[in-house]
Design a protein around this motif. Sequence first.
Motif, PDB file in Angstrom:
ATOM      1  N   ILE A  88      37.213 -21.470 -36.603  1.00 42.44           N
ATOM      2  CA  ILE A  88      37.785 -20.640 -37.761  1.00 42.44           C
ATOM      3  C   ILE A  88      37.085 -20.918 -39.079  1.00 42.44           C
ATOM      4  O   ILE A  88      36.640 -22.022 -39.551  1.00 42.44           O
TER       5      ILE A  88
ATOM      6  N   ASN B  46      42.674 -15.146 -47.696  1.00 38.74           N
ATOM      7  CA  ASN B  46      43.157 -14.183 -47.191  1.00 38.74           C
ATOM      8  C   ASN B  46      43.419 -13.891 -45.586  1.00 38.74           C
ATOM      9  O   ASN B  46      43.388 -12.987 -44.862  1.00 38.74           O
ATOM     10  N   PHE B  47      43.042 -15.074 -44.778  1.00 41.72           N
ATOM     11  CA  PHE B  47      42.982 -15.054 -43.317  1.00 41.72           C
ATOM     12  C   PHE B  47      43.923 -16.063 -42.918  1.00 41.72           C
ATOM     13  O   PHE B  47      44.037 -17.192 -43.264  1.00 41.72           O
ATOM     14  N   TYR B  48      45.048 -15.550 -42.088  1.00 40.99           N
ATOM     15  CA  TYR B  48      46.211 -16.605 -41.538  1.00 40.99           C
ATOM     16  C   TYR B  48      46.079 -16.527 -39.999  1.00 40.99           C
ATOM     17  O   TYR B  48      45.725 -15.763 -39.386  1.00 40.99           O
TER      18      TYR B  48
ATOM     19  N   SER C 219      47.921 -20.636 -43.516  1.00 38.40           N
ATOM     20  CA  SER C 219      46.584 -20.091 -43.770  1.00 38.40           C
ATOM     21  C   SER C 219      45.469 -20.804 -43.085  1.00 38.40           C
ATOM     22  O   SER C 219      45.518 -22.126 -42.916  1.00 38.40           O
ATOM     23  N   THR C 220      44.361 -20.174 -43.046  1.00 34.44           N
ATOM     24  CA  THR C 220      43.098 -20.969 -42.469  1.00 34.44           C
ATOM     25  C   THR C 220      42.670 -22.033 -43.390  1.00 34.44           C
ATOM     26  O   THR C 220      42.077 -22.980 -42.914  1.00 34.44           O
TER      27      THR C 220
ATOM     28  N   LYS D  48      45.207 -13.971 -37.156  1.00 34.15           N
ATOM     29  CA  LYS D  48      44.624 -14.208 -35.736  1.00 34.15           C
ATOM     30  C   LYS D  48      45.705 -14.982 -34.988  1.00 34.15           C
ATOM     31  O   LYS D  48      46.361 -15.703 -35.480  1.00 34.15           O
TER      32      LYS D  48
ATOM     33  N   LYS E 125      39.504 -10.717 -35.844  1.00 35.69           N
ATOM     34  CA  LYS E 125      40.797 -10.818 -36.359  1.00 35.69           C
ATOM     35  C   LYS E 125      41.828  -9.742 -35.165  1.00 35.69           C
ATOM     36  O   LYS E 125      41.045  -9.007 -34.469  1.00 35.69           O
TER      37      LYS E 125
ATOM     38  N   SER F 286      44.290 -10.893 -43.246  1.00 36.36           N
ATOM     39  CA  SER F 286      43.886 -10.623 -41.685  1.00 36.36           C
ATOM     40  C   SER F 286      44.620 -11.748 -40.777  1.00 36.36           C
ATOM     41  O   SER F 286      44.865 -12.970 -41.706  1.00 36.36           O
TER      42      SER F 286
ATOM     43  N   TYR G 190      36.377  -6.311 -39.118  1.00 33.25           N
ATOM     44  CA  TYR G 190      37.043  -7.357 -39.001  1.00 33.25           C
ATOM     45  C   TYR G 190      36.776  -8.146 -37.945  1.00 33.25           C
ATOM     46  O   TYR G 190      37.684  -8.367 -36.898  1.00 33.25           O
TER      47      TYR G 190
ATOM     48  N   ILE H 202      45.615  -6.605 -39.057  1.00 33.30           N
ATOM     49  CA  ILE H 202      45.324  -6.399 -40.541  1.00 33.30           C
ATOM     50  C   ILE H 202      46.603  -5.769 -40.949  1.00 33.30           C
ATOM     51  O   ILE H 202      47.234  -5.049 -40.712  1.00 33.30           O
TER      52      ILE H 202
ATOM     53  N   ASP I 102      39.586 -18.886 -45.145  1.00 29.94           N
ATOM     54  CA  ASP I 102      39.397 -17.693 -46.204  1.00 29.94           C
ATOM     55  C   ASP I 102      40.892 -17.523 -46.623  1.00 29.94           C
ATOM     56  O   ASP I 102      41.976 -17.768 -45.878  1.00 29.94           O
TER      57      ASP I 102
END
Length: 129
Positions: free
Chosen positions: A73, A78-80, A101-102, A57, A39, A55, A36, A42, A76
Amino acid sequence: MSENIKEKIEDKIIDLITLGASGRLVVFKPEGPEGYPDKDLIVEKKGDYKNKVVSLKIFDKELFGNEEIKNEINPDINFYLIFAKFNFIKQDIEDEIFVVSTVDFKKTPMDKKDFFRYLIEKLEEKWSL
């Protein structure tokens, strides 16, 4: 943000997620950059072995809308991003934390004035289902 402060913020956010989810989620700090990269935390559903993860950040809340962050950035679903302010005296997270969310962060041009309007729109979308 110093590593010591970042570590304390990460620990507080882990506590918030764990307590808020009543033990249904597992939160951990990734070991090494291989799985990851870039990140901080998780999150997995407890007992879910399909390897679906979210994940996170963490940034200082004052950096919200920073163009440099937007450029670094990769969006994704699933990436926040979490924006938090740490109170040194209380040794705790100050006020609220912002979670974005990204995907939304990357496509939304924003300065601090537009941030609250963005949050209200997102909340209305979530609760109008």
